[in-house]
Design an enzyme around this catalytic site. Structure first.
Site, PDB file in Angstrom:
ATOM      1  N   ARG A 210      51.732   8.604   3.417  1.00 41.32           N
ATOM      2  CA  ARG A 210      50.618   8.952   4.321  1.00 41.32           C
ATOM      3  C   ARG A 210      50.399  10.457   4.337  1.00 41.32           C
ATOM      4  NH1 ARG A 210      52.806   6.918   9.496  1.00 41.32           N
ATOM      5  NH2 ARG A 210      50.993   7.935  10.399  1.00 41.32           N
TER       6      ARG A 210
ATOM      7  N   ASP B  48      59.493   2.694   6.405  1.00 42.61           N
ATOM      8  CA  ASP B  48      58.829   3.778   7.128  1.00 42.61           C
ATOM      9  C   ASP B  48      58.996   5.103   6.400  1.00 42.61           C
ATOM     10  OD1 ASP B  48      57.542   5.077   9.464  1.00 42.61           O
ATOM     11  OD2 ASP B  48      59.465   6.105   9.458  1.00 42.61           O
TER      12      ASP B  48
ATOM     13  N   HIS C 189      62.076  10.746  22.122  1.00 45.98           N
ATOM     14  CA  HIS C 189      61.353  11.173  20.928  1.00 45.98           C
ATOM     15  C   HIS C 189      60.133  11.977  21.346  1.00 45.98           C
ATOM     16  CE1 HIS C 189      59.822  11.084  16.823  1.00 45.98           C
ATOM     17  NE2 HIS C 189      58.635  10.934  17.383  1.00 45.98           N
TER      18      HIS C 189
ATOM     19  N   SER D  47      55.499   3.693  13.102  1.00 47.36           N
ATOM     20  CA  SER D  47      56.474   4.543  12.410  1.00 47.36           C
ATOM     21  C   SER D  47      57.553   5.019  13.378  1.00 47.36           C
ATOM     22  CB  SER D  47      55.745   5.740  11.781  1.00 47.36           C
ATOM     23  OG  SER D  47      56.675   6.688  11.295  1.00 47.36           O
TER      24      SER D  47
ATOM     25  N   LYS E 214      61.737   3.212  13.817  1.00 43.28           N
ATOM     26  CA  LYS E 214      62.986   3.961  13.688  1.00 43.28           C
ATOM     27  C   LYS E 214      63.803   3.895  14.979  1.00 43.28           C
ATOM     28  CE  LYS E 214      60.684   7.425  12.181  1.00 43.28           C
ATOM     29  NZ  LYS E 214      60.089   8.665  11.614  1.00 43.28           N
TER      30      LYS E 214
END
Lengths: 424, 424
Positions: free
Chosen positions: B168, B161, B82, B183, B187
């Site tokens: 947000r 999320d 990620h 967050s 995931k």
């Protein structure tokens, strides 16, 4: 302008500019800024604060979100009072007629109660026939004729505040001095009064639990008043014990009538007179002693006319509760403490207050104190009456009173009621 | 439990209890906690923080709001990557086929872009026929067969999320390390991978502008991974300049194909190899050198199969922009800086990104750098191509590039790409 930039500014501890404040309040009022965005901003304000200039501008922007009342010339100086809220705080009821009897005019636009502190309108609505809603013309006519109006605030007055207050209530952002001060002052300034006396409560039954916070709130509001041309005085008063003996709607009306007839508990009389004195000073009326007027019963006919003008029958019997029972002393000794919060929550649970805006209140519910601090009591002696139409509520009220009535072996006396004054 | 009590706790700088965290996330997911209440709580978390135990529990509660994917046995070790997002960051495109070519399986569930950083799915959707949505069965089958899947995240994965991230974004509460870390990690943990490599960007084009904040985010995420049994490594990498030469959807696909064929810009190659090395280490594959595999072009057939499996034609011509024009050097000298944020915003304005979730992106829009830091240029020499289907957008893109391309008289070189690694 983008709302996220405004939120970022306060989040990052910057001052909000005049343009940001004006824009965000206007955009929130018309719905272009969403509730979740204003909630985030309110929490950032609560945690990072606003300086005096920001608070003043924020107040002005809330005033500008609606109309400013124009009551015209009612033939007397206009002066108003606001209390930050307490348990048994029925002072508005004797105060408005008293100040009117002394020669000023009191346009008291009030709200309903939420939580453990009662609402002035809820109290008056226990009088058969009395109605809270008046038009602007009715308010002006009643002020000219009688000198006192207690009625519901109009929806056109600071609508931004109405919306923001409801939001803060559900988002944990009530306890911010800049937001509390601007909320109160925007409504009072928009109301068009020329003098304002604030009763800032401190103690267990008040929003402000500490004297430092209460003083900061008082100073903030007096400064806002000064900046907007509204002569403002704040009294800091004790709310660690309930005011008077009666807590509840009809119960407080009855006690107020006692005071207006020249009787009633000493603390209610003292605070009513102290606030009247400050209001009359702001109104420029210096040749009348409100203590004498109250003691003589001269304010009572003004009360009767004020209630009757709004459809109420001041001579009608007040509602009584279906169920009344006592709380008794569990030991002998001296009453050393009567916790305002405990008594307030008990009255609330008995039906005197509401948990949600849409709830109804019981006119007759509440708590009636039978003793005062410093009194000697015997084990088993009744200390407090619980009044309710819903007997099931008694257990919750008794639980709220657990530890609220303190009995000791030492002599005890009430805390000083009038703590200090803040003047501009 | 009442949400206002939870908000008050964090507002007043207390730890949230496990019960408070579990309850508030579950109640928000099912709609019992309103957006304005979660926004207020998010701002309180941003300003008052959460400790490691709170962050871990918050992450778990978000995982528990939905399903945990079970991909079953795909015959290879699962490992994922990620990136926190940057300008020109197309690394997932060459990386997933490369790691698959080296023997691991990469289940890369991705999102679309918002703001100045592009989204992986937006890039791949510039390939004719390619589709982002796959069923769980299709994902598992493709992993077993090819070893690499890049597809849209499923709606059942950490729905709390998804809801909180959208909130947000509009409430100024994005830049909270506890909220960013939980967050991302919720995931990735819910995705069911057994190893995770994080590319945490730092610099003008990244969320984290300072190395301290980037390191704190990396350490927070590695700690969450460790606490949830997910082997996690984070690389801290430079995002002060764009990655590679291409910024935009089809432009980045073309550059990725160059890299997969053994060519392409050195920084893209270096970062792809560095991330592949970390992923293979977590997968327990130590006998393959990803640098050699990439240079040999062996990863390219995996790319072709991966694209074709999702309906795309890897041999089709990519879309080209209707309008291309140059930005030229205004003086002679040495390229000393190419600001990632400026180039990212320019590409965004040209149509490569979206301002609102519902906007479409242009496949062919973007910016193509013609020079690198340290290169000598002559006045008037083209430095950058602007690609767009909407010629009107060019002025805004040029404005974003104002000062972004720095030319000096001194020698200059790129900042170090790989800054540091954080391992559990």
């Amino acid at each position: 302008m983008h709302v996220v930039d405004v939120i970022h500014a306060k989040r990052d501890s910057h001052r909000l500019t005049d343009e940001q404040i004006d824009w965000v309040i206007a955009a929130y009022t018309r719905g272009d800024v969403a509730d979740e965005q204003m909630a985030s901003l309110a929490m950032a304000i609560l945690l990072n604060g606003m300086d005096a200039a920001e608070i003043s501008r924020w107040t002005q922007a809330m005033i500008d979100s609606g109309e400013v009342l124009s009551l015209g010339d009612v033939g007397r100086p206009l002066v108003d009072k606001h209390s930050t809220g307490g348990v048994g705080d029925k002072i508005t009821l004797p105060l408005a007629p008293l100040v009117a009897a002394c020669g000023a005019a009191v346009p008291q636009l009030s709200g309903r109660g939420l939580g453990h502190t009662g609402g002035t309108l809820d109290k008056l609505e226990s009088i058969p026939g009395w109605r809270a809603s008046l038009s602007l013309e009715e308010i002006a006519a009643q002020l000219a004729d009688i000198g006192a109006v207690i009625c519901a605030t109009t929806p056109t007055l600071a609508p931004a505040d109405r919306k923001l207050y409801a939001l803060r209530d559900v988002t944990g952002t009530v306890e911010s001095i800049p937001l509390i001060a601007s909320s109160i002052m925007s409504k009072k300034i928009a109301e068009g009064t020329s003098g304002l006396v604030l009763d800032v409560k401190v103690g267990s039954g008040a929003f402000m639990k500490s004297l430092d916070r209460a003083r900061e709130l008082a100073e903030t509001m007096v400064a806002i008043g000064g900046g907007h041309g509204l002569a403002t005085t704040a009294l800091l008063t004790d709310m660690s014990v309930p005011l008077g003996r009666a807590v509840g709607n009809a119960l407080e009306v009855a006690e107020s009538v006692d005071v207006l007839r020249g009787g009633g508990p000493a603390d209610v009389v003292d605070l009513t007179v102290a606030l009247a004195r400050e209001m009359l000073a702001l109104a420029g009326i210096t040749d009348v002693d409100p203590a004498k007027v109250l003691a003589s019963g001269e304010a009572y006919p003004v009360w009767e006319r004020m209630i009757a003008a709004q459809g109420g029958d001041p001579t009608a019997a007040l509602p009584t509760a279906k169920h009344v029972e006592n709380v008794v002393a569990d030991r002998s000794g001296v009453i050393a403490g009567i916790d305002a919060l405990g008594v307030g929550v008990a009255a609330w649970r008995l039906g005197a207050g509401r948990a949600r805006k849409e709830d109804a209140v019981q006119a007759a519910a509440g708590a009636l104190l039978l003793v005062d601090i410093g009194e000697s009591v015997e084990a088993g002696q009744p200390l407090l009456e619980l009044h309710t139409d819903t007997q099931d509520a008694v257990a919750g009220a008794r639980a709220a009173l657990e530890g609220a009535l303190l009995i000791t072996d030492e002599p005890a006396e009430r805390a000083q009621l009038l703590i200090d004054a803040v003047r501009s």
